[in-house]
Scaffold this motif. Sequence first.
Motif, PDB file in Angstrom:
ATOM      1  N   PHE A  52      14.779  -6.442  -4.145  1.00  0.00           N
ATOM      2  CA  PHE A  52      13.506  -6.418  -4.675  1.00  0.00           C
ATOM      3  C   PHE A  52      12.206  -6.970  -3.837  1.00  0.00           C
ATOM      4  N   GLN A  53      12.707  -7.730  -2.717  1.00  0.00           N
ATOM      5  CA  GLN A  53      11.778  -8.299  -1.824  1.00  0.00           C
ATOM      6  C   GLN A  53      11.514  -7.412  -0.478  1.00  0.00           C
ATOM      7  N   LEU A  54      12.710  -6.729  -0.404  1.00  0.00           N
ATOM      8  CA  LEU A  54      12.636  -5.889   0.909  1.00  0.00           C
ATOM      9  C   LEU A  54      13.037  -4.639   0.709  1.00  0.00           C
ATOM     10  N   VAL A  55      11.991  -3.663   1.148  1.00  0.00           N
ATOM     11  CA  VAL A  55      12.169  -2.152   0.764  1.00  0.00           C
ATOM     12  C   VAL A  55      12.185  -1.430   2.276  1.00  0.00           C
ATOM     13  N   ARG A  56      13.209  -0.647   2.612  1.00  0.00           N
ATOM     14  CA  ARG A  56      13.272  -0.018   3.767  1.00  0.00           C
ATOM     15  C   ARG A  56      13.235   1.578   3.443  1.00  0.00           C
ATOM     16  N   LEU A  57      12.247   2.144   4.291  1.00  0.00           N
ATOM     17  CA  LEU A  57      11.849   3.394   4.066  1.00  0.00           C
ATOM     18  C   LEU A  57      11.699   4.133   5.480  1.00  0.00           C
ATOM     19  N   ASP A  58      12.425   5.432   5.342  1.00  0.00           N
ATOM     20  CA  ASP A  58      12.188   6.480   6.684  1.00  0.00           C
ATOM     21  C   ASP A  58      10.980   7.163   6.662  1.00  0.00           C
ATOM     22  N   GLY A  59      10.286   7.231   7.646  1.00  0.00           N
ATOM     23  CA  GLY A  59       9.013   7.971   7.938  1.00  0.00           C
ATOM     24  C   GLY A  59       9.056   9.075   7.616  1.00  0.00           C
ATOM     25  N   ASP A  60      10.421   9.740   8.190  1.00  0.00           N
ATOM     26  CA  ASP A  60      10.344  11.543   8.155  1.00  0.00           C
ATOM     27  C   ASP A  60      10.654  11.850   6.734  1.00  0.00           C
ATOM     28  N   GLU A  61      11.287  10.745   5.866  1.00  0.00           N
ATOM     29  CA  GLU A  61      11.771  11.071   4.625  1.00  0.00           C
ATOM     30  C   GLU A  61      10.725  11.224   3.629  1.00  0.00           C
ATOM     31  N   ILE A  62       9.594  10.289   3.934  1.00  0.00           N
ATOM     32  CA  ILE A  62       8.247  10.214   2.995  1.00  0.00           C
ATOM     33  C   ILE A  62       6.996  10.851   3.381  1.00  0.00           C
ATOM     34  N   SER A  63       7.380  11.436   4.670  1.00  0.00           N
ATOM     35  CA  SER A  63       5.932  12.016   5.221  1.00  0.00           C
ATOM     36  C   SER A  63       5.387  13.049   4.334  1.00  0.00           C
ATOM     37  N   GLY A  64       6.208  13.703   3.626  1.00  0.00           N
ATOM     38  CA  GLY A  64       5.861  14.870   2.479  1.00  0.00           C
ATOM     39  C   GLY A  64       5.283  14.510   1.403  1.00  0.00           C
ATOM     40  N   ASP A  65       5.513  13.065   1.264  1.00  0.00           N
ATOM     41  CA  ASP A  65       5.067  12.584  -0.110  1.00  0.00           C
ATOM     42  C   ASP A  65       3.992  11.169   0.333  1.00  0.00           C
ATOM     43  N   PRO A  66       2.630  11.443   0.550  1.00  0.00           N
ATOM     44  CA  PRO A  66       1.729  10.374   1.268  1.00  0.00           C
ATOM     45  C   PRO A  66       1.709   9.360   0.095  1.00  0.00           C
ATOM     46  N   ALA A  67       1.955   9.398  -1.094  1.00  0.00           N
ATOM     47  CA  ALA A  67       1.808   8.367  -1.931  1.00  0.00           C
ATOM     48  C   ALA A  67       2.765   7.430  -2.029  1.00  0.00           C
ATOM     49  N   ARG A  68       4.191   7.844  -1.601  1.00  0.00           N
ATOM     50  CA  ARG A  68       5.260   7.104  -1.691  1.00  0.00           C
ATOM     51  C   ARG A  68       5.352   5.614  -1.251  1.00  0.00           C
ATOM     52  N   LEU A  69       4.651   5.411  -0.176  1.00  0.00           N
ATOM     53  CA  LEU A  69       4.394   4.084   0.318  1.00  0.00           C
ATOM     54  C   LEU A  69       3.673   3.434  -0.346  1.00  0.00           C
ATOM     55  N   ALA A  70       2.437   3.803  -0.724  1.00  0.00           N
ATOM     56  CA  ALA A  70       1.352   3.046  -1.664  1.00  0.00           C
ATOM     57  C   ALA A  70       2.167   2.726  -3.086  1.00  0.00           C
ATOM     58  N   ASP A  71       3.099   3.698  -3.431  1.00  0.00           N
ATOM     59  CA  ASP A  71       3.912   3.259  -4.730  1.00  0.00           C
ATOM     60  C   ASP A  71       4.550   2.048  -4.419  1.00  0.00           C
ATOM     61  N   GLU A  72       5.183   2.087  -3.341  1.00  0.00           N
ATOM     62  CA  GLU A  72       6.346   0.920  -3.247  1.00  0.00           C
ATOM     63  C   GLU A  72       5.213  -0.180  -2.827  1.00  0.00           C
ATOM     64  N   VAL A  73       4.330  -0.188  -2.102  1.00  0.00           N
ATOM     65  CA  VAL A  73       3.690  -1.450  -1.744  1.00  0.00           C
ATOM     66  C   VAL A  73       3.049  -2.203  -3.051  1.00  0.00           C
ATOM     67  N   PHE A  74       2.588  -1.308  -4.140  1.00  0.00           N
ATOM     68  CA  PHE A  74       1.806  -2.001  -5.248  1.00  0.00           C
ATOM     69  C   PHE A  74       2.659  -1.891  -6.308  1.00  0.00           C
ATOM     70  N   THR A  75       4.006  -1.649  -6.298  1.00  0.00           N
ATOM     71  CA  THR A  75       5.089  -2.265  -7.273  1.00  0.00           C
ATOM     72  C   THR A  75       4.999  -3.793  -7.550  1.00  0.00           C
ATOM     73  N   ILE A  76       4.786  -4.101  -8.783  1.00  0.00           N
ATOM     74  CA  ILE A  76       5.153  -5.575  -9.005  1.00  0.00           C
ATOM     75  C   ILE A  76       6.282  -6.074  -9.073  1.00  0.00           C
ATOM     76  N   PRO A  77       6.520  -7.234  -8.405  1.00  0.00           N
ATOM     77  CA  PRO A  77       8.080  -7.321  -8.388  1.00  0.00           C
ATOM     78  C   PRO A  77       8.504  -8.092  -9.644  1.00  0.00           C
ATOM     79  N   LEU A  78       9.791  -7.968 -10.163  1.00  0.00           N
ATOM     80  CA  LEU A  78      10.405  -8.181 -11.345  1.00  0.00           C
ATOM     81  C   LEU A  78      10.204  -9.561 -11.379  1.00  0.00           C
ATOM     82  N   PHE A  79      10.716 -10.480 -10.425  1.00  0.00           N
ATOM     83  CA  PHE A  79      10.771 -11.785 -10.579  1.00  0.00           C
ATOM     84  C   PHE A  79       9.541 -12.605  -9.578  1.00  0.00           C
ATOM     85  N   GLY A  80       8.526 -11.878  -9.195  1.00  0.00           N
ATOM     86  CA  GLY A  80       7.639 -12.594  -8.365  1.00  0.00           C
ATOM     87  C   GLY A  80       7.986 -12.702  -6.877  1.00  0.00           C
TER      88      GLY A  80
END
Length: 342
Positions: A52-80
Amino acid sequence: MASIERRAVDAFIKKPDAHFAVILVYGPDTGLVSERVRALVAASVDDVEDPFQLVRLDGDEISGDPARLADEVFTIPLFGGRRAVRLRAGSRNIVPTVEPVLANPPTACRVVIEAGDLKKNHALVSLVEKSRAGAVIACFGDESANIGQIIAEEVANAGLTIAPEARETLAGLLGGDRLATRSELRKLTLYAHGAGRIELSDVEAVVGDASALATDEIIDAAFSGRADLLDLTLAKAWNEGVNTSQLAGTALRHALLLHRLRGEVEKGRPAAAVVDSMGMQVHFRRRAGVSAQLSALTMARLDRIVADLSEAVLEARRNATLGQAIVARALMRIALMAKARR
């Protein structure tokens, strides 16, 4: 907007500025890139094992979905708490993915991008470096001072000490890749476990299979005019599988070093003093020989040697099957030229 200077990198990594929402780490030293990325991630979250604190992403996998990184970044953590995204850049373009995050930087999440050997004008480097919310860290091979510090850390962590001559030899064998450097050092400290102190014999027995020491013998034989010794050391090197291109490259770097130092000699400085001023760049065992080379070879002859070796490096790469013969001939020409000046 920041490109972190080499001397400031360690302090920055320990406590990265909060307003840098995106940090790009890249360079040819993949081991150092990985080490610094891990350290930055550890400084950005409370528990790197918490998904919940650290998300790992692969650039090649998300390159076709430009909003994916922003979605992860602005997700509100469940436990702060603090969050981070570790993004591994691959072969595909991730600039459109990173742009929205830099345009609207998060305050509760940091993106750490791990990339390879990018050019300084690469689109991703330029994007992050020009943003007020971005920082860039370039990772190149370790310098002598860095290698000395890493040796000290690993030796102390193992509860050992190291003999001065062992330290200097070790420093000359390490530095191309941070991960490989630490791996070699841990192998050495394990070998010396229980002895209390690492000796030169331990280094020669364990680190790098002594290939760099063998290469130095070849280089010194050539530049000292020892054609007989050069024949013997080359035969041994080919039998042991020494890389032809690496040998040629090492010889060229040595010629360029002599060329630079010869300029100091021609200004009136003694050759031995010039060589001593290089510190760990010239191993203490080699200093007398390198000083003699520096005294014997004029700037004009060094110009010819550099040109000849440059051509040999290119020819050996173009024609790998004749690589050994090409490099051997170039080194023998150096030996004959050096012998003529003795």
